[in-house]
Design an enzyme around this catalytic site. Sequence first.
Site, PDB file in Angstrom:
ATOM      1  N   GLU A 210     -19.051   9.555 -19.889  1.00 30.56           N
ATOM      2  CA  GLU A 210     -17.770   9.906 -20.505  1.00 30.56           C
ATOM      3  C   GLU A 210     -16.678   9.401 -19.576  1.00 30.56           C
ATOM      4  O   GLU A 210     -16.386  10.026 -18.550  1.00 30.56           O
ATOM      5  CB  GLU A 210     -17.676  11.422 -20.722  1.00 30.56           C
ATOM      6  N   CYS A 244      -8.005  12.543 -19.850  1.00 32.10           N
ATOM      7  CA  CYS A 244      -8.601  11.236 -20.148  1.00 32.10           C
ATOM      8  C   CYS A 244      -8.266  10.741 -21.551  1.00 32.10           C
ATOM      9  O   CYS A 244      -8.362   9.545 -21.822  1.00 32.10           O
ATOM     10  CB  CYS A 244     -10.107  11.282 -19.952  1.00 32.10           C
TER      11      CYS A 244
END
Length: 465
Positions: A210, A244
């Site tokens: 991720e 993010c």
Amino acid sequence: MDPFSDTLQRLREAFRSGRTRPAEFRAAQLKGLGRFLQDHKKLLQEALAQDLHKPVTESEISEISLAQGEVNLALRNLRTWMKDEKVTKNLATQLDSAFIRKEPFGLVLIISPWNYPVNLTLVPLVGALAAGNCVVLKPSEISKNTEQVLAEVLPQYLDQNCFAVVQGGPEETGQLLKHKFDYIFFTGSPRVGKIVMAAATEHLTPITLELGGKNPCYVDDNCDPQTVANRVVWFRCYNTGQTCVAPDYVLCSPEMQERLLPAMQSAITRFYGDDPRSSPNLGRIINEKHFQRLQGLLGCGRVAIGGQSDERDRYIAPTVLVDVQQTEPVMQEEIFGPILPILNVRSLDEAIDFINCREKPLALYAFSTRNQVVKQVLARTSSGNFGGNDGFMFMTLNSLPFGGVGNSGMGKYHGKFSFDTFSHHRACLLAHSGLEKLKEIRYPPYSVCRLRMLLMAMETRCTIL
């Protein structure tokens, strides 16, 4: 001496004993994790405030409640998720049993980041525990107060023969990665992700990455600028921009930029007051290193809004940059702070070309009152996640998978997707021990007639000449 060998051996032995496989054991671990979140909510909030100056509302919304929601969902659905999944069969296997069994991988390693140190540590953990794995958790040493809570308190709520927390920095992580795991789940930057993936490759270990990237935000001329400003500013400055999936730059026409700038200033003032530094709703940059990096980015383009900073407080004001060049550092790296560059494009096509010429982002956003514009951006681009006329609210839906594509990562999780990620989907066919006469069609000596019959039984279309 290897500091991890005894711990890993203990966990491997526990897994081999079958301890983690029963639904009752998995449920007990999930309930323990839920009690940890309930019993120590205040302690976690205090740790997040110390690490990131994170407001209680943000800690609750994006950290604790999301993790608790994942626990609750897994507990409600655990037995259903664990059930063998029956599959369709062909004529040749009609009398057999065919199914997919969801098995735990074994010993898994979860490496989590500092920006959402509760959410991004515990949400993957929910999936790993629900799937019946033994787990080594490696929280980030940068968010040191949250790391301490996870290391000292969380193990008290879980079976320590099947679960361990490892503390330390890059050196300890490197030593840990020399060991063979059955699955690795990593959240962090693409740079470190490549290191983790290289280590996993040594043992042919499956992996989920991720990662981050530069998330585009296209704003069409057909928009209410204040609505767009409210949403973009909030999502850009949420967790002080250290997210993010935050919008990393805006693409819009010069005309929309002129309308958007005063609307953004208005939104910043309403959200954080005339002096955002004194606002209890705006956090701080995690450490000195990241502050210095962000302060350097303030020199890119021209500051249209904000631009103030204070090294002693690690404070960066909500900032909007204009006249930014594509080659400047602010457009070459993920920002991870409350800084938003605006770049001008002349059309939707130019915006889409700009996006497609770069690495695939973790998230992509499009704002327009015209549905066809949003749908065009969705249809003609690729990203891990997509938001039309809003920011990262897709993160609140555990019915949606979360993950990147290409440079922004591989694999997915959240909700049942987490359970599936940490489960090996084993293909199983159980045939009848008798009925040998029906099987003889498969055996030599071969013939064209037998081949035709077998292909029909297997539902395979093939022309025999």
